[in-house]
Design an enzyme around this catalytic site. Sequence first.
Site, PDB file in Angstrom:
ATOM      1  N   ASP A  46       0.879  -1.167   0.000  1.00 51.39           N
ATOM      2  CA  ASP A  46       0.000   0.000   0.000  1.00 51.39           C
ATOM      3  C   ASP A  46       0.918   1.219   0.000  1.00 51.39           C
ATOM      4  OD1 ASP A  46      -1.603   2.131   0.493  1.00 51.39           O
ATOM      5  OD2 ASP A  46      -2.428   1.387   2.390  1.00 51.39           O
ATOM      6  N   SER A  59      -0.159  13.654 -15.659  1.00 47.07           N
ATOM      7  CA  SER A  59      -1.398  13.610 -16.450  1.00 47.07           C
ATOM      8  C   SER A  59      -1.479  14.794 -17.393  1.00 47.07           C
ATOM      9  CB  SER A  59      -2.608  13.629 -15.517  1.00 47.07           C
ATOM     10  OG  SER A  59      -3.780  13.842 -16.261  1.00 47.07           O
ATOM     11  N   TYR A  91      -8.335  15.415  -8.575  1.00 41.60           N
ATOM     12  CA  TYR A  91      -7.333  14.729  -9.394  1.00 41.60           C
ATOM     13  C   TYR A  91      -6.341  15.738  -9.980  1.00 41.60           C
ATOM     14  CZ  TYR A  91      -5.491  11.671 -13.083  1.00 41.60           C
ATOM     15  OH  TYR A  91      -4.679  10.941 -13.906  1.00 41.60           O
ATOM     16  N   LYS A  99      -2.316  16.011  -9.322  1.00 40.32           N
ATOM     17  CA  LYS A  99      -1.338  15.791 -10.395  1.00 40.32           C
ATOM     18  C   LYS A  99      -0.492  17.049 -10.637  1.00 40.32           C
ATOM     19  CE  LYS A  99      -2.115  11.495 -11.825  1.00 40.32           C
ATOM     20  NZ  LYS A  99      -1.083  10.444 -11.812  1.00 40.32           N
TER      21      LYS A  99
END
Length: 652
Positions: free
Chosen positions: A458, A538, A551, A555
């Site tokens: 993890d 991204s 998100y 990023k």
Amino acid sequence: MESRYRSEDAPSELLALRCYTSRLLGAEPSLVLHGGGNTSVKGTTRDFFGDPVEVCWVKGSGWDLASIEPAGFPAVRLRTLRRMAELEALSDVDMVREQRAALLDPGAPDPSIEAILHAILPHRFVDHTHADAVIALTNAPDGLGRVQALYGERALYVPYVMPGFVLARAVRQAIEGADWSKVEGIVLLQHGLFTFGDDAQTSYERTIRMVGEAERALEAAGALAAPVTAEPAELDPLALAALRGHASRVAGTALVAAADGSAEARGFASRHDVAAIATRGPLTPDHVIRTKRVPVVIDGDAGPAIEAFAANEAAYFARHAGPGHTPLDPAPRWAVVKGAGLVALGTSAKLARQTADIARHTARAIQWAEALGGWSPLGERDLFDMEYWELEQRKLRKGGVRPLLAGQIALVSGGASGIGRATAELFLEEGAAVCVLDKKPEVVERFRGEGALGLVCDVTSADEVDAAIARCVRRFGGLDLLVPNAGDFPPSKKIEALDDALFERTHALNLGAHLKLLRAAVPFLKLGVAPAVVFVASRNVPAPGPGAAAYSTAKAALNQLMRVAALELAEHGVRVSAIHPDKVFDTELWSAEKIALRAANYGISVDGYKRQNLLRAEVTSRDCAEAILALVRMRVTTGAQLPVDGGSDRVV
Ligand code: ZN
């Protein structure tokens, strides 16, 4: 040593039977290790025209006795081999060429360089091993006397000469007038043992019996119990990475390490006299190609010890080299780390592991012979002749295509699927040793093997990340390439509906986990070979979208982390960059339904949606992996952001 021969398992067909007892020999690491030793059988076969021809099926190069198959026994014309034995002189290069010319199938592998020796023995089956116990006896004071006392007239004794034609000639002389009703084997001093028989079982069991006798002689002299043991413990990862990094720089090429902290390895490394006894020479010259003459002995800092080793290697080369010799790299292939254990080095994980096995056997045999009065292996000149043998030098000059990442060590997170998996697979194809992290247990099965290590982890837990990196380093010896990739794309939410829990969870995985990985990796990357980090960011970084605040902010911050890392790590030679992929549909971020839904939203076909970019290209995980590979290969690029999106009119 016990015979493993079982009549009910022994096949009747000749080559199958030859494979069967060869594999029995290969199953005993104290007889042969990793491609060592060779066997043969003689018989009659038919050539292309159907005419009978007498041949010797002898082990082909590149085959291992432990796993040999009939294809590993090329058929060589017996008459040609025997005529070659009658020559006064023959260069090794000519010998190899003539042996190839005598093959029935020109596509077969090269016959063993001992093919002539096998051919001149009159017996149908011949078995050759490098038995630890026999060599330890002959590497002790009065080695010849010891084996003569043991085997008497049952053996012939041949002093050490180079394997190949010269050895075949020496054996030819030794067997002249031999009484085959008595002789069961030939002891090659400081090299190994040949046994023979007219059936497979006899030849094999003569080896087992003679080696068993050697073991009992060692036992009777109190030598078998001589190897020292210590409490097993793993080597310190940072010390290991420093050793491997230094050795790689001296070698001029990345090396993978295989550390051995077993009871036996630590016992040997803890001996007060280890520096003296470990550096006299190898078990058998056959090992020199893999282990070099001697290991480096490290007591404290690895750097100066490896530098001194390299200087010694250069002097050794200068002492013995002739005009045509090309020097090998001067880095050690195994190390004795005082008090800690043994470390083997190789250009791949497989080679490192094989060398570790040889090192363990060598350490054991050295201690046996020490107990007999002193380890006295072959002299430096003979070792040089073997290490710089014409045939090995030719291989070196021919070179061959080296994989792009040979010897490098990589770690990829989120590697069970998508971009992470494609990257790990591409890195493995290019010769790297790869540790792959994922929270999904299937990663363990998917990345298991000589150069691959899948670990359940993890990455949002700093403890789990630290432990995973330490395991990677203990397994392969360091860390050069880091690809923090694990991430997810949460459900679309406008800012006014975005809850803190989702925001924080998204940041924990897409940003925090990457920091944890990088932070834990930095001390090792600083010691690495051509080290590089490539973050999987991204397209959202330069061109965010509505509904993706969590998100996109994660990023974007990740991208900034990359830029700061590039600034901080440049002075250590660590390059740090990012790729910006977009719409990579063969990842777990996307499902067929999700794609169909989006396509419908835009009122276009699924295929049209997939290719909604300037190049009208479908972007795959493999494309991302290729971009990552390109970045880790770019020597003078850092802080770069590379789009992998088919071209976006919002970015270009
Ligand atoms: Zn041999």
